[in-house]
Design a protein around this motif. Sequence first.
Motif, PDB file in Angstrom:
ATOM      1  N   GLY A 112     -14.805   4.043  -2.299  1.00 29.25           N
ATOM      2  CA  GLY A 112     -13.606   3.208  -2.320  1.00 29.25           C
ATOM      3  C   GLY A 112     -12.504   3.640  -1.389  1.00 29.25           C
ATOM      4  N   ARG A 113     -12.747   4.605  -0.529  1.00 27.49           N
ATOM      5  CA  ARG A 113     -11.665   5.139   0.294  1.00 27.49           C
ATOM      6  C   ARG A 113     -11.123   4.113   1.285  1.00 27.49           C
ATOM      7  NH1 ARG A 113     -13.985   9.617   4.550  1.00 27.49           N
ATOM      8  NH2 ARG A 113     -11.745   9.966   4.715  1.00 27.49           N
ATOM      9  N   SER A 114     -11.927   3.146   1.705  1.00 26.93           N
ATOM     10  CA  SER A 114     -11.466   2.209   2.735  1.00 26.93           C
ATOM     11  C   SER A 114     -10.279   1.381   2.260  1.00 26.93           C
ATOM     12  CB  SER A 114     -12.609   1.293   3.169  1.00 26.93           C
ATOM     13  OG  SER A 114     -13.048   0.485   2.092  1.00 26.93           O
ATOM     14  N   LYS A 173     -10.348  10.846  -0.123  1.00 28.42           N
ATOM     15  CA  LYS A 173     -10.186   9.562  -0.815  1.00 28.42           C
ATOM     16  C   LYS A 173      -9.423   8.535   0.015  1.00 28.42           C
ATOM     17  CE  LYS A 173      -5.851  10.570  -3.265  1.00 28.42           C
ATOM     18  NZ  LYS A 173      -5.217  10.792  -4.584  1.00 28.42           N
ATOM     19  N   ILE A 174      -8.922   8.943   1.183  1.00 23.49           N
ATOM     20  CA  ILE A 174      -8.061   8.081   1.998  1.00 23.49           C
ATOM     21  C   ILE A 174      -8.876   7.448   3.125  1.00 23.49           C
ATOM     22  CG2 ILE A 174      -6.024   7.982   3.467  1.00 23.49           C
ATOM     23  CD1 ILE A 174      -5.414   8.503   0.504  1.00 23.49           C
ATOM     24  N   GLY A 175      -8.729   6.125   3.294  1.00 24.70           N
ATOM     25  CA  GLY A 175      -9.438   5.429   4.355  1.00 24.70           C
ATOM     26  C   GLY A 175      -8.583   5.125   5.567  1.00 24.70           C
ATOM     27  N   TRP A 176      -7.259   5.028   5.349  1.00 28.50           N
ATOM     28  CA  TRP A 176      -6.324   4.729   6.443  1.00 28.50           C
ATOM     29  C   TRP A 176      -5.128   5.668   6.324  1.00 28.50           C
ATOM     30  CZ3 TRP A 176      -7.459   1.149  10.195  1.00 28.50           C
ATOM     31  CH2 TRP A 176      -8.507   0.265   9.923  1.00 28.50           C
ATOM     32  N   VAL A 177      -4.809   6.375   7.405  1.00 27.44           N
ATOM     33  CA  VAL A 177      -3.626   7.241   7.420  1.00 27.44           C
ATOM     34  C   VAL A 177      -2.558   6.558   8.255  1.00 27.44           C
ATOM     35  CG1 VAL A 177      -2.689   9.488   8.021  1.00 27.44           C
ATOM     36  CG2 VAL A 177      -5.016   9.316   7.132  1.00 27.44           C
ATOM     37  N   LEU A 178      -1.405   6.329   7.650  1.00 28.81           N
ATOM     38  CA  LEU A 178      -0.332   5.572   8.292  1.00 28.81           C
ATOM     39  C   LEU A 178       0.627   6.498   9.034  1.00 28.81           C
ATOM     40  CD1 LEU A 178       0.571   3.126   5.367  1.00 28.81           C
ATOM     41  CD2 LEU A 178      -1.291   2.964   7.058  1.00 28.81           C
ATOM     42  N   SER A 179       1.107   6.016  10.162  1.00 29.85           N
ATOM     43  CA  SER A 179       2.140   6.718  10.915  1.00 29.85           C
ATOM     44  C   SER A 179       3.185   5.693  11.347  1.00 29.85           C
ATOM     45  CB  SER A 179       1.528   7.413  12.131  1.00 29.85           C
ATOM     46  OG  SER A 179       2.518   8.129  12.849  1.00 29.85           O
ATOM     47  N   PRO A 180       4.053   5.285  10.393  1.00 30.22           N
ATOM     48  CA  PRO A 180       5.040   4.245  10.696  1.00 30.22           C
ATOM     49  C   PRO A 180       6.341   4.776  11.297  1.00 30.22           C
ATOM     50  CG  PRO A 180       5.066   4.740   8.354  1.00 30.22           C
ATOM     51  CD  PRO A 180       4.023   5.635   8.967  1.00 30.22           C
ATOM     52  N   SER A 181       6.405   6.059  11.612  1.00 30.94           N
ATOM     53  CA  SER A 181       7.641   6.689  12.094  1.00 30.94           C
ATOM     54  C   SER A 181       8.149   6.024  13.375  1.00 30.94           C
ATOM     55  CB  SER A 181       7.403   8.177  12.374  1.00 30.94           C
ATOM     56  OG  SER A 181       6.818   8.823  11.262  1.00 30.94           O
TER      57      SER A 181
END
Length: 745
Positions: free
Chosen positions: A554-556, A644-652
């Motif tokens: 389920g990571r995606s 467990k993470i599918g997407w790592v966000l970098s909104p900075s």
Amino acid sequence: MIDIDTGGEQAVRVLLYGDVDLNIIDGSAVWLTSMAQTWSLAGAQVDVQLKAVEDRTLLSGALRSLPGVTVRPAHPPRGRHALDPMRAADALQELDGREPYDVVMVRGIRICRQVARRGAFAGRLWSYVTEFGYPHGGDTGADEPWSQLGEVAEASRLMLAQTEQARAVLEAMVPAAAGRTVVLSPMVPDAVPAAPASATSPAPSPAAPLPDSLVRLVYTGKFARRWRTDLMPEIVGHLRELGVAAELTMVGDKVQHDPDHPAWADRMREITQTPRPGVEWLGALDRAAALDVTAGADISLGWRDEELDLSLELSTKVLESSAYGVPPLVNRTAAHEELFGADYPLFVDGLGDGPEEIARIIAAARDRLPQLSARVQAVAGPYRMTARAEVLKRWLDRVGLPRPARGRRTRPVRVVVAGHDLKFAGELVDLLHHDPDVELRLDHWSSLHHHDEAASQRHVDWADVVMCEWAGPNAVWYARHKRAGQRLVVRLHMFELRGGWLKDLDTDAVDHLVTVSEHYRELVVGHLGADPELVSVIPNAVSVADLDRPGLPGRSHRLGLVGMVPLRKRLDRAVDLLRELHRTDPRYTLHIRGRMPWEYPHEWRKPVQREAYMDLFARLGADPVRHAVAFEPFGADMAGWLRKIGWVLSPSTVESFHLAPAEGMASGALPVLWDRPGARDIFGDDFVVEDTAAAARLILQTDADRGMRAARGRVARDRVSGFDERSVAAAWQRVLFGGLKTRIT
């Protein structure tokens, strides 16, 4: 140490010790012999220090026939049969003193603690501790093991865990273990039948019975209450009552005393001496003979007390049985389900399962034994010694072994790392700390502008190389006080370019400047007027080997955001993205890892920052997506969290590098970066988006197409390979030592 390279490589020398008695055949003793054999297959020269005087050579004898393996006998004090941890550590240090080893691998919490407390084998200690996986931490008490393990981890080059579950627990509970823990699964010999081409093949293996034939059961190992060995003979009678012809062979002679049930051992001995139809007691056998008995069985018994289900170990006997195509009967645990599949029919499920229920489980699975034989044999493939030897080689490469053969050695290079905040220098400090050719000292400034000037002067007088982390007042001070012939390297991040002190930096005294991206290299060259040839880009290091772990189901559909302070981290964008995704697919969740804004007093005291966060949290509390947002505490176990993470966000809006998405790429996750200066230079164009709507489209399109996700995963892994700690280490070595003389005297 700066030496003349004579070329070629020397075989890696390994000193191996386990806090186990090889006179007693059990899983930990078998592990020691298997480990020696696997190191031998990896091409190492191995010295095995025994713990106990050899009364018999059922296990130790086989070690002496292995190529490249030398057995060092135990010499305990008069009247003692075995070495205690203190004397074992003495023996290991004495051997190392004769000719230093490249790797010192020890197993057992007591010997690991003893070696760690002595500070022995710095940069070479590989510690293997399994005791923490048992209830109450084995015999060390309920709370104490974690502090003991922290002490061990701090002293170790690598920590070894037997399963992914064990690694996750160890890294979560012991921060010092994070980033240096690897999975060392049990090993099974190669000299067993090859795995079938298909685990679903209906053709029976030689070890599997035909329908209605005799079912042959086997148990090998110690006789212990929690291993249910006193109840195993009863299974045969219950099978016969069900109309199933059965026999049981019990191999072993060690009866374990149970302090909570003092009469149990005597009862077990009585059972072994009481004839029972269909039950044979063979006593102790050497390992080869015990494996032959297992190979001739149809089912091996690995039934244990439910309390042991909390153990994070994986039984060597279970894997050996599987390698021979003999399905094991085992408790249903998360580790066993991951190994065999949740539908495996030889699981013991209920808390109250006894011999009668075990017999029914076996009877129900009897007709499926040919298929199960093929299935478990395929499962054992990755655990064969040749496969594990390749893993050892990868670990050696990770720690820089084998090293090139050296000429005559002189003294180590003396290096000082100076700065007020060394959190981004962790990989560099580790590199230097574990380099046997470097002597490292730290000049940790109490703040950006304050330090112990007398201590810093002593560092100047001592060092060959000074590396200033951050181009702050530390760089200004060291440039002013630099000695003739001393090398000064300065790394800039971002905020320094706005610092008023930078105009006072004597750039002529700086031998090399380092930035983390091409964008900031251009800014540094323009701002300082530095020679472009003296400004290098060295990205932040990513341990690809550590982060590359099996992803969780389920990571995606899980988004990860690491850090939300200060405001430029743009938590609001992450929440907006989740809301946008929920319009199409409500399965997405957002996991925010890090400290809350009020945990940073210097930020929380700023009225604008505080009001902005309060407004954001108020809006989130009223938003339906709040149920899909999890705030999770910061921890050192980033690699475990990323599974467990599918997407790592970098909104900075501003970042000099941003390590989190790079770590995510190495873990198998995909990054999403909002466009900002320098982002495309570091991460390429594939994962940089113009706005939140574009981020949502990227995620939804990728997750809708398995092939597209796999392709983008390959792109991410290829990109992050340039940040791998080994290539970064090589770049740092060139920058730090490239201008020094060939020899330091």
